[in-house]
Enzyme design. Structure first.
Site, PDB file in Angstrom:
ATOM      1  N   SER A 130       5.666   4.824   8.065  1.00 41.03           N
ATOM      2  CA  SER A 130       7.074   5.026   7.704  1.00 41.03           C
ATOM      3  C   SER A 130       8.034   4.652   8.837  1.00 41.03           C
ATOM      4  CB  SER A 130       7.309   6.491   7.321  1.00 41.03           C
ATOM      5  OG  SER A 130       8.691   6.708   7.103  1.00 41.03           O
ATOM      6  N   LYS A 134       6.941  12.195  -5.092  1.00 48.07           N
ATOM      7  CA  LYS A 134       8.317  12.306  -5.598  1.00 48.07           C
ATOM      8  C   LYS A 134       8.394  13.139  -6.881  1.00 48.07           C
ATOM      9  CE  LYS A 134       9.885   8.068  -3.382  1.00 48.07           C
ATOM     10  NZ  LYS A 134      10.580   6.780  -3.504  1.00 48.07           N
TER      11      LYS A 134
END
Ligand code: ATR
Length: 284
Positions: free
Chosen positions: A24, A75
């Site tokens: 990330s 998510k």
């Protein structure tokens, strides 16, 4: 905009949770944003086991954490965990940004759609309003951005997917917007689009969705939500088949982060230099 850090203030704690998460760029992006305002921010990467999000979020909050980004594959878990949802997260049924209310309730938001719209409209200077837009794919990545793209008033938004039923299901979910249609790749012949967005995961395996070569309107934009240190196979394919302009997902990555940053810090960072810095660093 200040350059000096206030060392009297403790750094406030943020993190991205995902699995995997080592790749990330979010810590780097948020540090660059924070530096624009002289804010002291600690931004961590936290790898979470599947099924472990609720506990990880509770631990993070107990350690004084102020806000979280949530990436794959959590998510939907974050959507289910949130005590309160912003309308765009409700519509997407996915959460990529968490903040905490004073009473510790978890507030879920989704900044992915705002991120891609800002990148297309402001950075790439391609209006969506009144244009024909094609979204390839019908998974979580596409679902997350559909609402804000439709709210930007395209003339038509077609969702095309290998598994047609999933595209038709998304058309149904977003049917309050009249300009949306779901179909299979084969149905795209004889249709042209001003903006073609690849939201499939086909690039991961070096595949290209099997769409007609004629899909780009003259000068059309090819946008891949994926990115890497080299052009994606979709971008290379688009260049060969008449796209007038191409872009990968780095701009979206930075813009969705900027939107999260403004939720947490109530300030809008400048994104252009951050996008340039990530591209310069090679953003695999
Ligand atoms: P994500 O949450 O990242 O979107 P997903 O829900 O697994 O992941 O969805 C992946 C998307 O990429 C789907 O639209 C998938 O098509 P199917 O619904 O038919 O599976 C699409 N996809 C993956 N590999 C593909 C390929 N080689 N060609 C075309 N579409 C592909």
């Amino acid at each position: 905009m200040g350059d000096l850090f206030d060392f009297d203030q403790p750094a406030s704690l943020y993190a991205v949770m995902g699995n995997p998460v080592a790749h990330s760029h979010s810590p780097q992006i948020h540090q660059m944003f924070a530096a624009q305002f002289g804010l002291r921010v600690e931004y961590q990467k936290i790898q979470v086991d599947l099924g472990g999000l609720p506990q990880a979020v509770a631990n993070f909050r107990a350690a004084g954490g102020r806000g979280l980004n949530i990436t794959l594959p959590f998510k939907l878990d974050a959507f289910r965990l949130a005590d309160k949802l912003r309308p765009r997260a409700q519509l997407a049924e996915a959460v990529n940004t968490i903040s905490f209310a004073d009473d510790d309730r978890i507030i879920g938001d989704n900044t992915d759609g705002a991120g891609i719209c800002r990148d297309i409209i402001f950075n790439l200077e391609r209006p969506i309003a009144g244009r024909r837009v094609l979204l390839l794919g019908a998974g979580g990545a596409v679902r997350g951005v559909l609402g804000p793209i439709l709210e930007a008033h395209p003339e038509l938004l077609v969702i095309a997917n290998r598994t047609v039923d999933r595209a038709v299901e998304l058309e149904r979910h977003f049917s309050s917007f009249r300009s949306v249609a779901g179909c299979g790749f084969g149905d795209l012949k004889d249709q042209q689009f001003d903006i073609v967005i690849n939201g499939t995961s086909a690039s991961v395996t070096g595949d290209i969705p099997s769409i007609p070569h004629t899909v780009f309107a003259p000068g059309g934009l090819a946008y891949d939500m994926m990115y890497g240190d080299r052009p994606t196979v979709f971008i290379e394919w688009a260049v060969r088949h008449g796209a007038g302009r191409t872009a990968d997902g780095i701009g979206m990555l930075v813009e969705q982060a900027a939107e999260s940053f403004s939720i947490w810090h109530d300030r809008s960072p400048q994104t252009g230099k951050v996008i340039a810095a990530l591209r310069g660093a090679g953003s695999a």
